[in-house]
Design a protein around this motif. Sequence first.
Motif, PDB file in Angstrom:
ATOM      1  N   UNK A  67       3.737   8.922 -27.601  1.00  0.00           N
ATOM      2  CA  UNK A  67       4.458   9.417 -28.923  1.00  0.00           C
ATOM      3  C   UNK A  67       4.314   8.388 -29.811  1.00  0.00           C
ATOM      4  N   UNK A  68       3.574   8.630 -30.927  1.00  0.00           N
ATOM      5  CA  UNK A  68       3.918   7.824 -32.185  1.00  0.00           C
ATOM      6  C   UNK A  68       5.401   7.617 -32.534  1.00  0.00           C
ATOM      7  N   UNK A  82       0.125   9.892 -30.452  1.00  0.00           N
ATOM      8  CA  UNK A  82      -0.798   9.235 -30.798  1.00  0.00           C
ATOM      9  C   UNK A  82      -2.143   9.866 -30.856  1.00  0.00           C
ATOM     10  N   UNK A  83      -2.488  10.563 -29.769  1.00  0.00           N
ATOM     11  CA  UNK A  83      -3.654  11.590 -29.595  1.00  0.00           C
ATOM     12  C   UNK A  83      -3.916  12.412 -30.665  1.00  0.00           C
ATOM     13  N   UNK A  97       2.427  14.820 -41.522  1.00  0.00           N
ATOM     14  CA  UNK A  97       3.064  14.858 -40.743  1.00  0.00           C
ATOM     15  C   UNK A  97       4.443  15.814 -41.214  1.00  0.00           C
ATOM     16  N   UNK A  98       4.635  16.895 -40.741  1.00  0.00           N
ATOM     17  CA  UNK A  98       5.874  17.729 -41.068  1.00  0.00           C
ATOM     18  C   UNK A  98       7.153  17.374 -40.123  1.00  0.00           C
ATOM     19  N   UNK A 107       8.317   6.326 -38.706  1.00  0.00           N
ATOM     20  CA  UNK A 107       6.936   6.338 -39.243  1.00  0.00           C
ATOM     21  C   UNK A 107       6.992   4.900 -40.242  1.00  0.00           C
ATOM     22  N   UNK A 108       8.014   5.086 -41.168  1.00  0.00           N
ATOM     23  CA  UNK A 108       8.087   3.915 -42.108  1.00  0.00           C
ATOM     24  C   UNK A 108       7.979   2.491 -41.328  1.00  0.00           C
ATOM     25  N   UNK A 109       8.845   2.527 -40.456  1.00  0.00           N
ATOM     26  CA  UNK A 109       8.856   1.286 -39.667  1.00  0.00           C
ATOM     27  C   UNK A 109       7.410   0.671 -38.971  1.00  0.00           C
TER      28      UNK A 109
END
Length: 225
Positions: A67-68, A82-83, A97-98, A107-109
């Motif tokens: 997982x991202x 990630x995939x 990305x919703x 995500x910002x990090x």
Amino acid sequence: MKKLFVVSAPSGTGKTTLNDRLMLEHSGIEKAVSHTTRKPRAGEVDSQSYHFVTNDIFQSMIDNGEMLEWANVFGNFYGTSHKEIERLFGKDHDVLLEIDVQGCQSIIRRRPSTVTVFILPPSVETLWNRLEQRGTDPLNIRWRRFLEAKHEIEAGYIYEHFIVNDDFERAYSELKSIILDGKHSSISHKEGLDICRKLMAEYQTSPLLQNLKAKFGDDLGLLNV
Ligand code: ADP
Ligand code: 5GP
């Protein structure tokens, strides 16, 4: 270099409707399909709306570093793999990305260049009415989403762009100008935060909220409709 966008909004604001229109009309950008442990709603198709998975599968994806980002939202797990991002970048598409505010924070990090957009309802009353009018969730889930929306609005300061989804066509053209044309939202960051504050104040004073609280209480666990 392909771009990553995050579009978030309190549940019921209209982000899915706005984003889906954008995906329909513009082919260079695609919405990432998340994984979730939530049950499908009527009309939702597996692998299109979400990859619907069990808690065990979701946990194994976390454990395997697949997982991202992921978060627990309204008692269910949601995450972006990630995939999925690699699949869409591999098609040479920008990716939207919703996801919720916790996911946006991660995500910002990890990818500070991500463009982040927060969509807001014109009022808390409108938010409640849209959750009702959508008609997809039972009362206890609507109530939970409505109360949790306050916490999401409190976290609104992390976003770069703000859009108020009052008139749909106006909000849609604003979303397009940010995502497709790289413009700043017509609302400044400071104005966006003022709108967040106004909405949070409405949670304290709105007669609708007082009526709902009197009827259902604010303990989400006790409301079992
Ligand atoms: P979200 O994805 O943010 O939870 P949805 O996109 O599912 O919200 O929208 C919630 C409901 O509000 C839907 O019934 C949708 O048709 C409606 N809606 C969205 N935008 C508007 C708008 N600008 N004016 C009136 N209704 C709207
Ligand atoms: P819904 O159940 O209405 O489809 O989504 C509930 C919330 O979960 C929304 O705020 C939505 O944006 C968020 N969400 C959906 N997918 C993801 C994801 O992959 N990651 C995170 N963090 N939130 C998500």
